[in-house]
Design a protein around this motif. Structure first.
Motif, short mmCIF file in Angstrom:
data_model
loop_
_atom_site.label_atom_id
_atom_site.label_comp_id
_atom_site.label_asym_id
_atom_site.label_seq_id
_atom_site.Cartn_x
_atom_site.Cartn_y
_atom_site.Cartn_z
N THR B 43 0.82 -1.21 0.00
CA THR B 43 0.00 0.00 0.00
C THR B 43 0.85 1.26 0.00
OG1 THR B 43 -1.63 -1.18 1.27
CG2 THR B 43 -1.85 1.19 1.22
N ARG B 44 0.44 2.23 -0.79
CA ARG B 44 1.17 3.50 -0.79
C ARG B 44 0.16 4.63 -0.77
NH1 ARG B 44 1.08 4.32 -6.72
NH2 ARG B 44 1.08 2.27 -7.63
N ASP B 45 0.43 5.62 0.06
CA ASP B 45 -0.44 6.78 0.05
C ASP B 45 0.33 8.04 -0.26
OD1 ASP B 45 -3.20 6.13 0.40
OD2 ASP B 45 -2.57 5.14 2.21
N MET B 124 7.04 5.66 1.01
CA MET B 124 5.60 5.88 0.99
C MET B 124 4.98 5.48 2.32
SD MET B 124 5.22 7.24 -1.82
CE MET B 124 3.57 7.40 -2.44
N ASP B 125 4.13 6.35 2.82
CA ASP B 125 3.41 6.09 4.06
C ASP B 125 2.11 5.34 3.74
OD1 ASP B 125 2.84 6.12 6.68
OD2 ASP B 125 3.02 8.29 6.96
N THR B 126 1.45 4.84 4.77
CA THR B 126 0.15 4.19 4.55
C THR B 126 -0.97 4.98 5.23
OG1 THR B 126 0.60 2.79 6.44
CG2 THR B 126 1.07 1.88 4.29
N GLU B 127 -0.61 6.11 5.81
CA GLU B 127 -1.60 6.94 6.50
C GLU B 127 -2.53 7.60 5.48
OE1 GLU B 127 -3.66 8.46 9.32
OE2 GLU B 127 -1.82 7.43 9.95
N PHE B 128 -3.83 7.42 5.65
CA PHE B 128 -4.73 8.03 4.67
C PHE B 128 -5.80 8.92 5.29
CE2 PHE B 128 -6.28 3.86 5.83
CZ PHE B 128 -7.61 4.09 6.11
N GLU B 129 -5.92 8.93 6.60
CA GLU B 129 -6.96 9.76 7.21
C GLU B 129 -6.37 11.14 7.51
OE1 GLU B 129 -7.24 6.65 9.85
OE2 GLU B 129 -9.33 6.19 9.42
N LEU B 130 -6.26 11.95 6.46
CA LEU B 130 -5.52 13.20 6.57
C LEU B 130 -6.41 14.43 6.39
CD1 LEU B 130 -2.63 12.06 4.24
CD2 LEU B 130 -2.45 12.29 6.69
#
Lengths: 394, 218
Positions: B43-45, B124-130
């Protein structure tokens, strides 16, 4: 298009070119009703307008209007390196990003003379055929949706598409914007676990196709709505440059996988399904048959896939300057011939970057197919072309 | 029989409808904020900057070479180089970014910056709740917000991070060996020069070698 391409079909090229159907005169003295279908009509797969002139129910004129989704992709690509354009190709035909990547990678590989390792070729075939399966399944789903069967067949198609997108996510990290292929191979190697998962999905897909065909094929309403509607004669299809399932539904045996034998396609046994009427029903059925052939290719590819690297060791990711020259890389994308034409002036950016999108060129004969048909069938004929506006407008 | 096809289709729908109550694998809905699907490793965000050690500013791997800025397809990275130098993970003094901004609202998560980075500095981070309520600067991340530890990288992409660590350790060992060899060679040459009659060419040669190995002796 080269002459060898149509060797195995009837000679269709005519010196006077475009053979348009006669203009239909209105039946009475009444005024024509002009209707703008779109740009936000739910059937138009994006933002696309058809300016239709109607005499009663019959279509007298049809003018496609597009460009609402223009993103200046070609000009932008001239200002950035070869690598930087790769993620943008995902966004052309966003239903099948893998084949877009492939066509662009092929064009750059032709330009630089880059070799691709065997395993990468097989991986490209596998992801490319998975893309074809999910594209055709959703194309059928959308077509039936436009006929009025709201939802059910589309959800069946998306059930299968979901499994394939999950595979893409596991492989590349993204479901749709995969950005997977590179000049000289693929970005990441497939793990044995991924290949096992793919094998499982490929083994399950024939069951899905049977189920989907059970649901639709032979349905009397569907046959009544689609048979004899929007007939595209083979001659007109060839003259207009139509490619892909649209062309083959009209009975012309032309598949770039067979003609060019790019990638690893010379190693697989598969048939090219052909239609004989060129109507909407043929275009609907040919997609089912192509899914079955794609599954046969996938089965062989997964059996034969060799080991080894997925990137050529000499391949450069960035900072390369191809020799001045030009290259045209084309593949059989699910929607037709997708080509990238590149001119290099020896710099790090392409001097000219041009896409031959199948959706746009298949759309050019929309008026010819719709003239004289009922207005309710226009939506159906349009759906059977199978376009994505991201690719039409670029 | 007319209507057979329709009935066949309806039977298929009925079969699927009934099946959705018995088969567990058909229940694919996840109640999102409460339940979450296990993340996929690939996964990449959005990108983040990796740092080693405890201090994010001292441990940043980025050397402000600006390759990612140049290759970024939507041009969402802004870098300003430093004038002075600080030692990197091999101990060699390097330029560092005094400013490293990524406009997350422009970023299209393509991973090109990660691929072109020669220093394994951006991942790449996996954090998506931004989501944020700030329309103007809320998604423009500066280097402090972007900096995340190597441990975080190990947590989100374990196998990839292990490979990167192995590669960096090898590089570091090589750099150390080279520095040591250069230092030894320089010492030997200096000793030889002290005893020999012609010191000038030997000196310049030793100087040239120590340049390639980095200026750690200085």
């Amino acid at each position: 298009m080269s002459s060898s391409a149509t060797d195995n079909s009837i000679s269709l090229l005519r010196p006077d070119g475009w053979n348009r159907p006669p203009v239909i005169e209105p039946s009475n003295d009444g005024d024509l009703l002009e209707v703008a279908m779109g740009p936000h009509h739910p059937s138009t797969h994006g933002v696309f307008r058809m300016d239709v002139a109607l005499d009663g129910e019959r279509v007298i004129r049809l003018k496609p209007v597009f460009g609402y989704l223009h993103r200046n992709h070609e000009k932008l690509a001239e200002g950035m390196s070869y690598l930087s354009s790769m993620p943008f190709t995902d966004r052309l035909d966003y239903i099948c990003p893998m084949t877009n990547n492939w066509a662009y990678a092929l064009a750059v590989e032709k330009l630089t003379g880059q070799e691709v390792p065997e395993r990468a070729q097989y991986l490209r075939v596998i992801v490319g055929e998975l893309t074809r399966v999910q594209n055709h399944a959703s194309a059928i789903g959308f077509l039936i949706q436009e006929m009025g069967a709201s939802g059910t067949p589309l959800m069946y198609a998306f059930k299968a598409r979901e499994k394939i997108l999950d595979l893409f996510e596991e492989l590349t990290g993204a479901r749709m914007m995969v950005n997977y292929m590179r000049f000289g191979g693929c970005r990441v190697d497939a793990t044995p676990a991924w290949l096992t998962a793919t094998r499982k999905v490929v083994d399950e897909l024939p069951q899905f196709v049977d189920e989907f065909e059970n649901l639709l094929t032979g349905n009397e309403i569907l046959m009544a709505r689609t048979q004899g509607i929007g007939i595209l004669p083979a001659e007109l299809a060839v003259n207009a440059g139509v490619t892909g399932p649209m062309l083959r539904a009209s009975g012309v045996n032309y598949d770039i996988r067979k003609v060019d034998k790019y990638g690893a396609y010379d190693r697989f046994k598969f048939r090219v399904p052909l239609g004989d009427h060129g109507d909407v029903y043929d275009r609907f059925m040919i997609r089912f048959l192509e899914i079955r052939e794609s599954l046969a290719i996938l089965d062989q590819a997964l059996k034969q896939i060799p080991g080894g690297p997925v990137m050529d060791s000499k391949a450069k990711l960035r900072g390369f300057r191809p020799k001045p020259g030009e290259a045209y890389g084309r593949i059989e994308a699910p929607k037709g011939e997708l080509g990238f034409y590149l001119i290099s002036d020896g710099g790090p950016n392409p001097y000219r970057y041009r896409i031959r999108p199948p959706s746009l060129i298949n759309l050019t004969i929309l008026e010819d197919m719709c003239l004289g048909q009922n207005v309710a069938d226009v939506v159906l004929i349009f759906g059977s072309v199978d376009i994505v506006l991201g690719e039409v407008d670029r | 029989m007319f209507g057979e096809g329709i009935l066949k289709g309806l039977a298929e729908t009925a079969r699927n409808f009934a099946g959705s109550f018995v088969s567990a694998e058909r229940l694919t809905t996840v109640q999102y904020p409460e339940q979450r699907i296990a993340p996929i490793e690939a996964t990449r965000d959005f990108p983040f900057l990796v740092y080693d050690g405890a201090d994010w500013e001292a441990g940043l791997r980025c050397v402000a070479c600006q390759i990612c800025e140049k290759e970024c397809p939507p041009k969402c990275i802004y870098i300003e180089k430093s004038v002075d130098k600080k030692p990197d993970f091999t101990g060699r003094p390097q330029i560092y970014p005094t400013r490293f901004d990524i406009d997350i609202s422009v970023c299209m998560s393509c991973q090109i910056c990660v691929e072109v980075c020669p220093f394994e500095a951006i991942k790449m981070d996996t954090e998506f709740e931004l989501s944020t309520t700030d329309r103007f600067g809320g998604l423009l991340y500066d280097r402090k917000e972007l900096a995340k530890s190597n441990e975080h990288y190990h947590k989100i992409h374990p196998s990839e991070a292990a490979e990167v660590d192995a590669r960096l350790a090898e590089e570091k060992a090589k750099a150390e060996a080279k520095t040591k060899a250069a230092a030894e060679a320089a010492a030997a040459k200096a000793a030889a020069a002290a005893t020999a009659a012609k010191p000038a060419p030997a000196d310049s040669k030793a100087g040239g070698e120590s340049n390639t190995a980095g200026g750690t002796q200085g």
